[in-house]
Design a protein around this motif. Structure first.
Motif, PDB file in Angstrom:
ATOM      1  N   ARG A 198       0.803  -1.224   0.000  1.00 27.19           N
ATOM      2  CA  ARG A 198       0.000   0.000   0.000  1.00 27.19           C
ATOM      3  C   ARG A 198       0.838   1.277   0.000  1.00 27.19           C
ATOM      4  N   ALA A 199       2.082   1.201  -0.417  1.00 23.60           N
ATOM      5  CA  ALA A 199       2.904   2.405  -0.476  1.00 23.60           C
ATOM      6  C   ALA A 199       2.229   3.439  -1.372  1.00 23.60           C
ATOM      7  N   GLY A 200       2.166   4.668  -0.900  1.00 21.18           N
ATOM      8  CA  GLY A 200       1.552   5.741  -1.665  1.00 21.18           C
ATOM      9  C   GLY A 200       0.065   5.880  -1.452  1.00 21.18           C
ATOM     10  N   GLN A 201      -0.562   4.918  -0.827  1.00 27.29           N
ATOM     11  CA  GLN A 201      -1.999   4.962  -0.635  1.00 27.29           C
ATOM     12  C   GLN A 201      -2.342   5.499   0.760  1.00 27.29           C
ATOM     13  N   MET A 202      -3.632   5.719   0.955  1.00 26.89           N
ATOM     14  CA  MET A 202      -4.125   6.089   2.268  1.00 26.89           C
ATOM     15  C   MET A 202      -4.234   4.828   3.127  1.00 26.89           C
ATOM     16  N   PRO A 203      -4.284   4.979   4.453  1.00 25.46           N
ATOM     17  CA  PRO A 203      -4.445   3.812   5.322  1.00 25.46           C
ATOM     18  C   PRO A 203      -5.780   3.103   5.050  1.00 25.46           C
ATOM     19  N   PRO A 204      -5.880   1.830   5.408  1.00 30.24           N
ATOM     20  CA  PRO A 204      -7.123   1.090   5.185  1.00 30.24           C
ATOM     21  C   PRO A 204      -8.329   1.795   5.813  1.00 30.24           C
ATOM     22  N   GLY A 205      -9.386   1.928   5.051  1.00 29.07           N
ATOM     23  CA  GLY A 205     -10.617   2.567   5.533  1.00 29.07           C
ATOM     24  C   GLY A 205     -10.634   4.071   5.394  1.00 29.07           C
ATOM     25  N   CYS A 206      -9.474   4.690   5.180  1.00 32.53           N
ATOM     26  CA  CYS A 206      -9.381   6.147   5.093  1.00 32.53           C
ATOM     27  C   CYS A 206      -9.748   6.615   3.693  1.00 32.53           C
ATOM     28  N   GLU A 207     -10.614   7.634   3.634  1.00 34.86           N
ATOM     29  CA  GLU A 207     -11.057   8.172   2.350  1.00 34.86           C
ATOM     30  C   GLU A 207     -10.577   9.604   2.149  1.00 34.86           C
TER      31      GLU A 207
END
Length: 392
Positions: A308-317
């Motif tokens: 998940r590098a570069g992404q938001m944390p799980p559940g975060c929008e």
């Protein structure tokens, strides 16, 4: 005689906007604008047919996760003094909870991490510690990137390096407008960025996309003047760039700052957290400053195997909030897992993050839990309490 905020509100309410069914959506790009709008209760003071949308104006929110991770690892593993603007210390990265997830946690684990408010503080710390390597993690938009460029041109100590994560504002808006669903009918352009780069950067919004545009300052009187201009352009079918912040925004912007940026930095394709790579939306140090470039002088601690590098944390929008696709409290974890005390995503960390701003304005209810879902119900309304001041 200049108009007050109440005068501009009366003019807005006098416009033939129609009912809620004929909604006009105005995006405000700047996080400072969103804070002023929310804290002054402007949303609730406008006609119901006008919807204000927070846009991609929070540099902390869009700073790439991998850059934050690299800063944390430099602080923990490279024995450097890591300095950064205060908001960056609490931004979490995507690692297991048992690992260090923020610069704040790295500091608590013994790393030498120090918050600063300006590039001059980074220079001072480097001079005070000549035996140590100092890394300045510099995240921000044009307004904070220009002083970094000036710092480099003035000359910095040999032991000071810059981990630059600067971003340009207009390419993100251009990306939205080039998409199939831009999501707004008018734009309030950022005042401070226009002060540096010139209001002309925003000409493409009305020239290419036929969308009303106005530059605004940060007091209610300037913001409401810009909203009136955008709404009137929308109704009359006339499109142009209106400068509602003439006190500071001048044609051409700050030529000296622009020259310093061009001499020290160059444009580059850049990743925006949770959004992806936007062409020519970032800044990188020019080759002459390679000796001061932390990306050149230090190893890269990030690995491709990190999920998940570069992404938001799980559940975060947060990405959807930044792009104006949803309101902050429409995120499933807003006010639940994610609060200012326990931020999951960067939008709840920064003072320019829409989630943090809405929370500070008193919005506690998640839309999945209650109908009350906008700052209209917040207890703050500066417009109702006192006359607005003029922009400084």
């Amino acid at each position: 005689m200049s108009l007050s905020a109440q005068d501009w509100l009366k003019k807005i309410h006098a416009l033939p906007l129609g009912g809620r069914g004929s909604r006009v959506r105005i995006m405000n790009v700047c996080g400072g604008h969103e804070r002023s709008i929310t804290m002054a209760g402007i949303r609730s003071a406008l006609p119901k047919s006008v919807e204000l949308i927070a846009g991609p104006g929070c540099p902390v929110c869009v700073c790439p996760e991998e850059d934050v991770y690299q800063a944390i690892q430099l602080a923990l593993r490279a024995n450097v003094i890591l300095v950064a603007f205060g908001d960056m210390l609490r931004v979490p990265v995507n690692v297991p909870k048992r690992e260090v997830r923020s610069l704040e946690q790295a500091k608590a684990s013994g790393a030498d991490v120090r918050p600063i408010a300006s590039p001059r503080e980074a220079v001072a710390i480097a001079r005070q510690n000549p035996e140590r390597q100092v890394v300045f993690f510099a995240a921000g938009f044009e307004t904070t990137t220009a002083p970094v460029a000036a710092m480099l041109l003035e000359g910095v100590p040999k032991n000071l390096s810059v981990l630059l994560s600067g971003r340009r504002t207009w390419p993100a808006v251009a990306m939205l407008l080039d998409s199939d669903t831009p999501g707004f009918d008018g734009l309030v352009a950022p005042g401070h960025v226009s002060t540096i780069m010139g209001p002309e950067e925003w000409n493409f919004v009305f020239e290419k996309h036929d969308i009303p545009t106005a530059v605004a300052g940060f007091k209610p009187v300037s913001l409401l003047a810009a909203m009136y201009s955008v709404l009137r352009q929308f109704l009359e079918g006339k499109r142009f760039l209106d400068n509602c912040y003439p006190e500071l925004v001048r044609p051409g912007g700050n030529r000296s700052a622009q020259m310093q940026i061009a001499e020290a930095l160059h444009d580059t394709d850049a990743n925006w957290r949770g959004i992806g790579v936007i062409p020519a939306s970032g800044f990188a140090l020019n080759q002459r400053f390679a000796k001061n470039d932390a990306r050149v002088q230090f190893p890269v601690f990030d690995t491709e195997g990190r999920k998940r590098a570069g992404q938001m944390p799980p559940g975060c929008e947060c990405a959807s909030v930044v792009l104006g696709k949803i309101n902050p409290n429409q995120c499933k974890i807003y006010g639940r897992a994610c609060t200012p005390k326990t931020p999951v995503g960067p939008c709840m960390v920064s003072d320019e993050g829409a989630c943090r701003i809405w929370w500070a304005a008193g919005v506690r209810a998640n839309t999945t839990a209650a109908e009350s879902s906008t700052p209209d119900d917040a207890p703050v309304s500066a417009l109702a309490q006192k006359p607005a001041e003029n922009d400084a």
